[in-house]
Design an enzyme around this catalytic site. Structure first.
Site, PDB file in Angstrom:
ATOM      1  N   SER A  27      54.407 -29.711  46.196  1.00  0.00           N
ATOM      2  CA  SER A  27      54.323 -28.254  46.156  1.00  0.00           C
ATOM      3  C   SER A  27      54.294 -27.706  47.578  1.00  0.00           C
ATOM      4  CB  SER A  27      53.030 -27.870  45.428  1.00  0.00           C
ATOM      5  OG  SER A  27      52.823 -26.485  45.478  1.00  0.00           O
ATOM      6  N   LYS A  30      55.702 -24.329  44.098  1.00  0.00           N
ATOM      7  CA  LYS A  30      54.671 -23.725  44.954  1.00  0.00           C
ATOM      8  C   LYS A  30      53.547 -23.145  44.078  1.00  0.00           C
ATOM      9  CE  LYS A  30      52.933 -21.493  48.613  1.00  0.00           C
ATOM     10  NZ  LYS A  30      52.140 -22.240  49.583  1.00  0.00           N
ATOM     11  N   ASN A  48      50.755 -24.690  59.087  1.00  0.00           N
ATOM     12  CA  ASN A  48      51.108 -23.567  58.219  1.00  0.00           C
ATOM     13  C   ASN A  48      49.924 -22.656  57.940  1.00  0.00           C
ATOM     14  OD1 ASN A  48      50.358 -23.374  55.105  1.00  0.00           O
ATOM     15  ND2 ASN A  48      50.338 -25.559  55.651  1.00  0.00           N
ATOM     16  N   GLY A  51      49.338 -18.734  53.181  1.00  0.00           N
ATOM     17  CA  GLY A  51      48.452 -17.819  52.440  1.00  0.00           C
ATOM     18  C   GLY A  51      48.895 -17.566  51.019  1.00  0.00           C
ATOM     19  N   ASN A  64      45.466 -26.600  42.047  1.00  0.00           N
ATOM     20  CA  ASN A  64      45.333 -26.620  43.506  1.00  0.00           C
ATOM     21  C   ASN A  64      43.960 -26.071  43.879  1.00  0.00           C
ATOM     22  OD1 ASN A  64      45.458 -26.509  46.205  1.00  0.00           O
ATOM     23  ND2 ASN A  64      47.302 -25.251  46.352  1.00  0.00           N
ATOM     24  N   CYS A 103      43.409 -24.973  48.614  1.00  0.00           N
ATOM     25  CA  CYS A 103      44.255 -24.205  49.539  1.00  0.00           C
ATOM     26  C   CYS A 103      43.492 -23.941  50.838  1.00  0.00           C
ATOM     27  CB  CYS A 103      44.702 -22.878  48.926  1.00  0.00           C
ATOM     28  SG  CYS A 103      45.633 -21.928  50.151  1.00  0.00           S
ATOM     29  N   LYS A 127      44.191 -31.414  42.820  1.00  0.00           N
ATOM     30  CA  LYS A 127      44.592 -31.616  44.213  1.00  0.00           C
ATOM     31  C   LYS A 127      43.426 -31.331  45.153  1.00  0.00           C
ATOM     32  CE  LYS A 127      48.411 -30.591  47.354  1.00  0.00           C
ATOM     33  NZ  LYS A 127      49.713 -29.908  47.466  1.00  0.00           N
ATOM     34  N   ASN A 157      45.881 -32.298  49.988  1.00  0.00           N
ATOM     35  CA  ASN A 157      46.374 -31.062  50.578  1.00  0.00           C
ATOM     36  C   ASN A 157      46.293 -31.173  52.106  1.00  0.00           C
ATOM     37  OD1 ASN A 157      47.105 -28.311  50.867  1.00  0.00           O
ATOM     38  ND2 ASN A 157      46.050 -27.835  48.953  1.00  0.00           N
ATOM     39  N   GLY A 195      52.496 -33.367  58.008  1.00  0.00           N
ATOM     40  CA  GLY A 195      53.446 -34.126  58.830  1.00  0.00           C
ATOM     41  C   GLY A 195      52.921 -35.519  59.147  1.00  0.00           C
TER      42      GLY A 195
HETATM   43  O1  RRO Z   1      50.077 -21.258  50.877  1.00  0.00           O
HETATM   44  C1  RRO Z   1      49.425 -21.912  51.723  1.00  0.00           C
HETATM   45  O2  RRO Z   1      49.024 -21.430  52.794  1.00  0.00           O
HETATM   46  C2  RRO Z   1      49.084 -23.308  51.470  1.00  0.00           C
HETATM   47  C3  RRO Z   1      48.616 -23.768  50.263  1.00  0.00           C
HETATM   48 BR1  RRO Z   1      48.455 -22.700  48.752  1.00  0.00          BR
HETATM   49  C4  RRO Z   1      48.221 -25.112  50.133  1.00  0.00           C
HETATM   50  O3  RRO Z   1      47.767 -25.596  49.073  1.00  0.00           O
HETATM   51  N1  RRO Z   1      48.334 -25.903  51.218  1.00  0.00           N
HETATM   52  C5  RRO Z   1      48.815 -25.446  52.401  1.00  0.00           C
HETATM   53  O4  RRO Z   1      48.895 -26.220  53.381  1.00  0.00           O
HETATM   54  N2  RRO Z   1      49.190 -24.138  52.514  1.00  0.00           N
END
Ligand code: RRO
Length: 300
Positions: A18, A42, A66, A69, A124, A127, A160, A186, A211
């Site tokens: 995802s 996602k 990343n 959000g 999930n 996050c 997760k 995650n 990564g």
């Molecule tokens: O969308 C994100 O910022 C995000 C999510 Br939901 C997640 O589960 N893992 C991630 O690295 N970014």
């Protein structure tokens, strides 16, 4: 290479994770989903989210940062538009469910559980980029969400986790309340500094990172989890080739999931399938099942 797990036949153990491929917008005609064991959309919330202010992603040699959000179209638009596009694919479809509260997870699950072609549900609970996103560190939240969603559907449920901290007690709670598979893991939470501007690169300051850099950290969590519970695990983190995949399988992963590697080369997941198949042939094995956790035998 095919194998059966919880009454579902998988072509192979390679899952598209995802996140990085979103809902396939940029990968149409590029990734051949039907070559993969499963694909994961996602994470979805009840309502559309535009996510965090940009910048959202930074790709370096070994690390992808990343701060997305949870940008997503919301459950209803997923059902009316995206699901329709993917539902006839000959691969296993997994939806990833997020929420701002425990009850939102249950509400989203209830709607998504009505979709026939979704074979597995990923909760999930980890996050890294929204406040209050780390439900995986609350036994009460895990118990409440799982008790309720388990009552709605018998289909496999994946939980997760974050790879940080002492997660074994929380994994144990998930397994006790009906989780079928544990996804490890995650993105851990890190920091990127913009040295030109002398400030954090992302607006929310801290960010998820993935990564190659995360592989040893998450591999250890897979090993520890398999050693403690011998449960089904999805290994996710820094898988760029079949050798990375084998490290996860040998440490206890039943599935291997490829995430940010596709930013470097979107053919990596398919290449891993081909290379794993060759490895199994060379070792005269029909599938990878007897290799799962092999690195732990005699070592404890
Ligand atoms: O969308 C994100 O910022 C995000 C999510 Br939901 C997640 O589960 N893992 C991630 O690295 N970014």
């Amino acid at each position: 290479m095919k194998f059966k797990f919880l009454n579902i036949e998988f072509k192979n153990p390679v899952i598209l994770a995802s996140g990085p491929w979103w809902f396939g917008e940029e990968y149409e005609g590029k990734i051949d989903y039907e070559k993969l064991g499963a694909i994961t959309f996602k994470s979805l919330t009840k309502n559309e989210r535009i996510g965090n202010p940009p910048p959202n992603i930074l790709i370096e040699d070994y690390v992808v940062y990343n701060s997305v959000g949870l940008r997503n179209p919301g459950v209803d638009r997923f059902i009316s538009d995206i699901y329709e596009k993917f539902k006839n694919l000959d691969t296993i479809l997994i939806v990833s469910i997020a929420g701002h509260s425990e009850d939102e997870f249950i509400e989203n699950f209830e709607k998504l559980s009505k979709l026939d072609k979704i074979s597995m549900f990923e909760l999930n609970l980890s996050c890294p980029n929204v406040s209050g996103g780390l439900f995986c560190f609350s036994k009460q939240s895990i118990k409440y969400i799982l008790e309720n969603v388990r009552a709605i559907s018998k289909k496999p449920i994946i939980v997760k986790f974050s790879p940080e901290g002492e997660i074994l007690p929380f994994i144990e709670t998930s397994l006790n309340y009906g989780a079928d598979i544990i996804n490890l893991a995650n993105s851990p939470i890190g920091l990127k500094i913009d040295i030109e501007n002398r400030k954090p690169f992302f607006h929310r300051v801290f960010c998820g990172y993935s990564g190659k850099a995360v592989k040893p950290l998450i591999l250890k969590k897979v090993y520890e989890t398999y050693r403690a519970f011998k449960c089904p695990i999805i290994g996710l983190g820094g898988i760029f080739d079949y050798k990375d995949a084998l490290e996860y399988i040998f440490s206890g992963a039943l599935f291997v999931s490829v995430g940010s590697a596709i930013y470097y080369d979107y053919k990596i997941p398919e290449k891993i399938v081909i290379d794993l198949e060759n490895y199994l042939k060379e070792n005269k094995l029909e599938n990878h099942l007897e290799l799962v956790g092999i690195a732990l035998r005699d070592s404890f």
